[in-house]
Design a protein around this motif. Structure first.
Motif, PDB file in Angstrom:
ATOM      1  N   ALA A  11     -34.666  10.317  32.739  1.00 31.75           N
ATOM      2  CA  ALA A  11     -33.395  10.649  32.237  1.00 31.75           C
ATOM      3  C   ALA A  11     -33.596  12.192  31.924  1.00 31.75           C
ATOM      4  N   ASP A  12     -32.433  12.742  31.676  1.00 30.61           N
ATOM      5  CA  ASP A  12     -32.209  14.152  30.986  1.00 30.61           C
ATOM      6  C   ASP A  12     -32.749  14.296  29.434  1.00 30.61           C
ATOM      7  N   GLN A  13     -32.350  13.225  28.989  1.00 32.04           N
ATOM      8  CA  GLN A  13     -32.598  13.099  27.383  1.00 32.04           C
ATOM      9  C   GLN A  13     -33.697  11.964  27.046  1.00 32.04           C
ATOM     10  N   LYS A  14     -34.907  12.573  27.124  1.00 29.59           N
ATOM     11  CA  LYS A  14     -36.036  11.492  26.902  1.00 29.59           C
ATOM     12  C   LYS A  14     -36.016  11.100  25.418  1.00 29.59           C
ATOM     13  N   ARG A  15     -34.930  10.207  25.241  1.00 28.84           N
ATOM     14  CA  ARG A  15     -34.802   9.675  23.847  1.00 28.84           C
ATOM     15  C   ARG A  15     -34.651   7.987  23.931  1.00 28.84           C
ATOM     16  N   LEU A  16     -34.767   7.464  22.624  1.00 33.48           N
ATOM     17  CA  LEU A  16     -34.241   6.230  22.581  1.00 33.48           C
ATOM     18  C   LEU A  16     -33.855   6.064  21.260  1.00 33.48           C
ATOM     19  N   GLU A  17     -32.797   5.313  20.749  1.00 34.72           N
ATOM     20  CA  GLU A  17     -32.433   4.849  19.566  1.00 34.72           C
ATOM     21  C   GLU A  17     -32.478   3.366  19.120  1.00 34.72           C
ATOM     22  N   VAL A  18     -33.142   3.091  18.003  1.00 29.63           N
ATOM     23  CA  VAL A  18     -33.274   2.127  17.353  1.00 29.63           C
ATOM     24  C   VAL A  18     -32.637   1.811  16.177  1.00 29.63           C
ATOM     25  N   SER A  19     -31.730   0.774  15.962  1.00 28.28           N
ATOM     26  CA  SER A  19     -30.646   0.978  14.860  1.00 28.28           C
ATOM     27  C   SER A  19     -30.366  -0.471  14.192  1.00 28.28           C
ATOM     28  N   THR A  20     -30.086  -0.467  13.135  1.00 27.65           N
ATOM     29  CA  THR A  20     -29.555  -1.789  12.571  1.00 27.65           C
ATOM     30  C   THR A  20     -28.112  -1.348  11.845  1.00 27.65           C
ATOM     31  N   ARG A  21     -27.007  -2.320  12.060  1.00 28.09           N
ATOM     32  CA  ARG A  21     -26.099  -2.195  11.269  1.00 28.09           C
ATOM     33  C   ARG A  21     -25.370  -3.547  10.882  1.00 28.09           C
ATOM     34  N   LEU A  22     -24.669  -3.729  10.076  1.00 26.80           N
ATOM     35  CA  LEU A  22     -23.905  -4.787   9.786  1.00 26.80           C
ATOM     36  C   LEU A  22     -22.670  -4.883  10.495  1.00 26.80           C
ATOM     37  N   ARG A  23     -22.276  -5.919  11.093  1.00 27.61           N
ATOM     38  CA  ARG A  23     -21.003  -6.288  11.850  1.00 27.61           C
ATOM     39  C   ARG A  23     -20.243  -7.180  11.007  1.00 27.61           C
ATOM     40  N   GLY A  24     -19.142  -6.797  10.439  1.00 31.65           N
ATOM     41  CA  GLY A  24     -18.258  -7.416   9.396  1.00 31.65           C
ATOM     42  C   GLY A  24     -19.086  -8.022   8.174  1.00 31.65           C
ATOM     43  N   ASP A  25     -19.015  -9.251   7.962  1.00 25.37           N
ATOM     44  CA  ASP A  25     -19.610  -9.950   6.819  1.00 25.37           C
ATOM     45  C   ASP A  25     -20.289 -11.104   7.375  1.00 25.37           C
ATOM     46  N   LYS A  26     -20.644 -11.280   8.850  1.00 23.59           N
ATOM     47  CA  LYS A  26     -21.043 -12.451   9.454  1.00 23.59           C
ATOM     48  C   LYS A  26     -22.406 -12.000  10.321  1.00 23.59           C
ATOM     49  N   GLN A  27     -22.642 -10.917  10.588  1.00 24.86           N
ATOM     50  CA  GLN A  27     -23.930 -10.628  11.382  1.00 24.86           C
ATOM     51  C   GLN A  27     -24.470  -9.298  11.064  1.00 24.86           C
ATOM     52  N   VAL A  28     -25.652  -9.156  11.384  1.00 21.94           N
ATOM     53  CA  VAL A  28     -26.525  -7.794  11.285  1.00 21.94           C
ATOM     54  C   VAL A  28     -26.786  -7.592  12.997  1.00 21.94           C
ATOM     55  N   VAL A  29     -26.619  -6.662  13.359  1.00 23.23           N
ATOM     56  CA  VAL A  29     -26.810  -6.395  14.831  1.00 23.23           C
ATOM     57  C   VAL A  29     -27.980  -5.150  14.716  1.00 23.23           C
TER      58      VAL A  29
END
Length: 120
Positions: free
Chosen positions: A28-46
């Motif tokens: 890939a042109d961009q040699k990176r990856l992203e690892v993240s966590t977020r809330l999806r509404g009040d029912k899930q963590v993604v």
């Protein structure tokens, strides 16, 4: 926020997703990856892992979770793998009551593991 995770399963899920992201974005042109966590509404963590590689062909997006499936492309012929990593991610996620999905980004692909919140 609380979730119920099997630490061994979750560790294996993240290892497989990060390994895939590194493997399929090697050119890939961009040699990176992203690892993240977020809330999806009040029912899930993604939990998500995104690469900046070529992405996944639309007709193959569901099949990537099948055991031993490897897309037929120049990229998969150049990468080492058996086609079981994402199937394991799918099975371990399901065993924890979570779900896994893939979304094409521009560029790259993002794998999302959605875990239900525990109500306290």
């Amino acid at each position: 926020v609380m979730v119920n995770l099997d630490s061994d399963y979750f560790t294996q899920i993240i290892i497989n997703l990060v390994d895939n992201a590194i493997k399929f974005s090697r050119k890939a042109d961009q040699k990176r990856l992203e690892v993240s966590t977020r809330l999806r509404g009040d029912k899930q963590v993604v939990f998500s892992v995104r690469d900046f590689g070529p992405g996944i062909a639309k007709d193959q997006m569901r099949r990537v979770f099948d055991m031993f499936y490897r897309s037929e492309s120049e990229l998969t012929r150049e990468t080492v793998g058996t086609g079981i990593g994402l199937a394991i991610v799918h099975q371990l996620s399901a065993a924890m009551g979570a779900s896994v999905d893939v979304i094409n980004r521009n560029p790259g692909a993002e794998f999302q593991v959605s875990v239900p919140l525990i109500r306290t």
